[in-house]
Scaffold this motif. Structure first.
Motif, PDB file in Angstrom:
ATOM      1  N   GLU A   5      19.241 -26.324 -42.406  1.00  0.00           N
ATOM      2  CA  GLU A   5      19.035 -26.855 -41.020  1.00  0.00           C
ATOM      3  C   GLU A   5      17.958 -27.657 -40.944  1.00  0.00           C
ATOM      4  N   ALA A   6      18.309 -28.881 -40.303  1.00  0.00           N
ATOM      5  CA  ALA A   6      17.370 -29.860 -40.229  1.00  0.00           C
ATOM      6  C   ALA A   6      17.261 -30.768 -38.951  1.00  0.00           C
ATOM      7  N   THR A   7      17.494 -30.011 -37.864  1.00  0.00           N
ATOM      8  CA  THR A   7      17.965 -30.684 -36.656  1.00  0.00           C
ATOM      9  C   THR A   7      17.102 -31.718 -36.119  1.00  0.00           C
ATOM     10  N   ARG A   8      15.655 -31.047 -36.308  1.00  0.00           N
ATOM     11  CA  ARG A   8      14.527 -32.200 -35.950  1.00  0.00           C
ATOM     12  C   ARG A   8      14.320 -33.289 -36.262  1.00  0.00           C
ATOM     13  N   ARG A   9      15.214 -33.627 -37.639  1.00  0.00           N
ATOM     14  CA  ARG A   9      14.652 -34.735 -38.135  1.00  0.00           C
ATOM     15  C   ARG A   9      15.750 -36.001 -37.834  1.00  0.00           C
ATOM     16  N   PHE A  10      16.570 -35.453 -36.886  1.00  0.00           N
ATOM     17  CA  PHE A  10      17.500 -36.599 -36.291  1.00  0.00           C
ATOM     18  C   PHE A  10      17.402 -36.966 -34.972  1.00  0.00           C
ATOM     19  N   ASP A  11      16.240 -37.664 -34.735  1.00  0.00           N
ATOM     20  CA  ASP A  11      15.806 -37.964 -33.231  1.00  0.00           C
ATOM     21  C   ASP A  11      16.923 -38.658 -32.418  1.00  0.00           C
ATOM     22  N   ALA A  12      17.741 -39.709 -32.897  1.00  0.00           N
ATOM     23  CA  ALA A  12      18.681 -40.415 -32.370  1.00  0.00           C
ATOM     24  C   ALA A  12      19.866 -39.567 -31.757  1.00  0.00           C
ATOM     25  N   HIS A  13      20.235 -38.444 -32.663  1.00  0.00           N
ATOM     26  CA  HIS A  13      21.257 -37.538 -32.330  1.00  0.00           C
ATOM     27  C   HIS A  13      20.578 -36.581 -31.098  1.00  0.00           C
ATOM     28  N   LEU A  14      19.535 -36.100 -30.931  1.00  0.00           N
ATOM     29  CA  LEU A  14      18.975 -35.541 -29.995  1.00  0.00           C
ATOM     30  C   LEU A  14      18.682 -36.209 -28.831  1.00  0.00           C
ATOM     31  N   GLU A  15      18.431 -37.559 -28.709  1.00  0.00           N
ATOM     32  CA  GLU A  15      18.289 -38.407 -27.630  1.00  0.00           C
ATOM     33  C   GLU A  15      19.449 -38.584 -26.941  1.00  0.00           C
ATOM     34  N   THR A  16      20.824 -38.804 -27.951  1.00  0.00           N
ATOM     35  CA  THR A  16      21.829 -39.027 -27.418  1.00  0.00           C
ATOM     36  C   THR A  16      22.308 -37.701 -26.636  1.00  0.00           C
ATOM     37  N   GLU A  17      22.159 -36.467 -27.129  1.00  0.00           N
ATOM     38  CA  GLU A  17      22.576 -35.197 -26.604  1.00  0.00           C
ATOM     39  C   GLU A  17      21.610 -35.141 -25.250  1.00  0.00           C
ATOM     40  N   LEU A  18      20.575 -35.456 -25.234  1.00  0.00           N
ATOM     41  CA  LEU A  18      19.571 -35.268 -24.025  1.00  0.00           C
ATOM     42  C   LEU A  18      20.157 -36.179 -22.989  1.00  0.00           C
ATOM     43  N   LYS A  19      20.392 -37.352 -23.330  1.00  0.00           N
ATOM     44  CA  LYS A  19      20.870 -38.222 -22.011  1.00  0.00           C
ATOM     45  C   LYS A  19      22.048 -37.764 -21.538  1.00  0.00           C
ATOM     46  N   ALA A  20      22.905 -37.182 -22.447  1.00  0.00           N
ATOM     47  CA  ALA A  20      24.329 -36.939 -21.760  1.00  0.00           C
ATOM     48  C   ALA A  20      24.115 -35.547 -21.006  1.00  0.00           C
ATOM     49  N   ARG A  21      23.059 -34.842 -21.321  1.00  0.00           N
ATOM     50  CA  ARG A  21      22.755 -33.632 -20.407  1.00  0.00           C
ATOM     51  C   ARG A  21      22.243 -34.147 -19.048  1.00  0.00           C
ATOM     52  N   ILE A  22      21.353 -35.087 -19.142  1.00  0.00           N
ATOM     53  CA  ILE A  22      20.762 -35.415 -17.941  1.00  0.00           C
ATOM     54  C   ILE A  22      21.507 -36.246 -17.153  1.00  0.00           C
ATOM     55  N   ASP A  23      22.555 -37.114 -17.685  1.00  0.00           N
ATOM     56  CA  ASP A  23      23.446 -37.913 -16.909  1.00  0.00           C
ATOM     57  C   ASP A  23      24.660 -36.916 -16.064  1.00  0.00           C
ATOM     58  N   ALA A  24      24.881 -35.841 -16.789  1.00  0.00           N
ATOM     59  CA  ALA A  24      25.889 -34.848 -16.271  1.00  0.00           C
ATOM     60  C   ALA A  24      25.236 -33.977 -15.146  1.00  0.00           C
ATOM     61  N   LEU A  25      23.929 -34.174 -14.992  1.00  0.00           N
ATOM     62  CA  LEU A  25      23.169 -33.056 -13.899  1.00  0.00           C
ATOM     63  C   LEU A  25      23.668 -33.275 -12.717  1.00  0.00           C
ATOM     64  N   ARG A  26      24.261 -32.430 -12.062  1.00  0.00           N
ATOM     65  CA  ARG A  26      24.476 -32.386 -10.726  1.00  0.00           C
ATOM     66  C   ARG A  26      24.119 -31.132  -9.943  1.00  0.00           C
ATOM     67  N   THR A  27      24.129 -31.229  -8.578  1.00  0.00           N
ATOM     68  CA  THR A  27      23.562 -30.260  -7.736  1.00  0.00           C
ATOM     69  C   THR A  27      24.713 -29.358  -7.747  1.00  0.00           C
ATOM     70  N   LYS A  28      24.408 -27.833  -8.236  1.00  0.00           N
ATOM     71  CA  LYS A  28      25.491 -26.874  -8.316  1.00  0.00           C
ATOM     72  C   LYS A  28      24.927 -25.586  -7.753  1.00  0.00           C
ATOM     73  N   SER A  29      25.664 -24.674  -8.352  1.00  0.00           N
ATOM     74  CA  SER A  29      24.907 -23.192  -7.893  1.00  0.00           C
ATOM     75  C   SER A  29      23.854 -22.909  -8.726  1.00  0.00           C
ATOM     76  N   PHE A  30      23.032 -21.865  -8.258  1.00  0.00           N
ATOM     77  CA  PHE A  30      21.660 -21.868  -9.013  1.00  0.00           C
ATOM     78  C   PHE A  30      21.865 -21.572 -10.634  1.00  0.00           C
ATOM     79  N   TYR A  31      22.733 -20.724 -11.013  1.00  0.00           N
ATOM     80  CA  TYR A  31      22.907 -20.331 -12.350  1.00  0.00           C
ATOM     81  C   TYR A  31      23.544 -21.654 -13.052  1.00  0.00           C
ATOM     82  N   GLU A  32      24.250 -22.387 -12.504  1.00  0.00           N
ATOM     83  CA  GLU A  32      24.972 -23.389 -13.194  1.00  0.00           C
ATOM     84  C   GLU A  32      23.753 -24.360 -13.521  1.00  0.00           C
ATOM     85  N   ASN A  33      22.689 -24.807 -12.569  1.00  0.00           N
ATOM     86  CA  ASN A  33      21.753 -25.572 -12.551  1.00  0.00           C
ATOM     87  C   ASN A  33      20.827 -24.799 -13.554  1.00  0.00           C
TER      88      ASN A  33
END
Length: 232
Positions: free
Chosen positions: A148-176
């Motif tokens: 396991e070496a996830t934290r070595r790959f900043d570019a991959h993590l940043e891409t994943e984070l951006k996708a999560r932020i871009d997909a953030l919408r107002t939803k139900s409490f548990y979804e959000n």
């Protein structure tokens, strides 16, 4: 299924035969059995080959496959094996509810990395399982096995984070809450967990932010138990 000259055969029971037996057998070009996996089958999809690729940047044939376990062993276990006489296991990992390991080149050179997702937040706090956020998970070859070496790959993590932020919408409490926890967890893998709250302000309800604040220390503890620390 052919794999660098090796022959791969596998079988799972028919639905009406469950529980039953599952198997995966690999033979060399000259008929020598180099790998045999036998399993009690609690599902018609107990054994599932994923791919056969030269992921080590050599001519070695490498097989990836998953095993499904029911009950206390739920759910998926990933295995990576370098075929040869004898075969050698390079990775054995509990993937939880995530059923694959994808070979990808994340650092531009050498052996491929293996990309998956972690469900370490399954049943976290009072979050229903349906809203569990899956965090990035990466395994890298260390010259001997995959680790396991996830934290070595900043570019991959940043891409994943951006996708999560871009997909953030107002939803139900548990979804959000699940979305917020995923953003917080991915930010934490980058060492930027504090910035997650800045991203969430005004985009989710104050109740979701308070829920995340209440559970953030527990979330960080789970992350630190699952992931290796960033290399210094």
């Amino acid at each position: 299924m052919a794999c660098g000259g090796y022959r791969i055969a596998w079988s799972n029971p028919e639905p009406r035969q469950v529980p039953g037996k599952a198997s995966l057998i690999v033979e060399s070009p000259d008929g020598v059995r180099v790998l045999e996996v036998l399993r009690e089958a609690w599902s018609p999809q107990t054994i599932a080959p994923l791919w056969c690729e030269p992921v080590l940047d050599t001519d070695d044939a490498v097989l990836g496959y998953t095993l499904f376990g029911g009950g206390a062993d739920c759910c998926w276990e990933g295995r990576i094996v370098r075929l040869g006489q004898p075969a050698r296991e390079l990775l054995k990992v509990n993937l939880g509810h995530y059923a694959t390991l994808e070979p990808r080149q994340l650092d531009g050179e050498g052996p491929l990395e293996l990309v998956a997702k972690s469900d370490l937040f399954a049943s976290f706090a009072d979050l229903p399982e349906a809203f569990t956020p899956y965090l990035p998970l990466v395994f890298a070859y260390n010259g001997d096995v995959y680790v396991e070496a996830t934290r070595r790959f900043d570019a991959h993590l940043e891409t994943e984070l951006k996708a999560r932020i871009d997909a953030l919408r107002t939803k139900s409490f548990y979804e959000n809450a699940g979305d917020a926890l995923g953003i917080f967890g991915t930010s934490a893998l980058l060492g930027q967990e504090g910035s997650a709250f800045d991203e969430l302000q005004g985009r989710v309800s104050p109740e979701v932010v308070r829920w995340l604040e209440k559970n953030s220390a527990r979330a960080l503890a789970k992350i630190d138990r699952r992931y290796n620390t960033r290399p210094r």
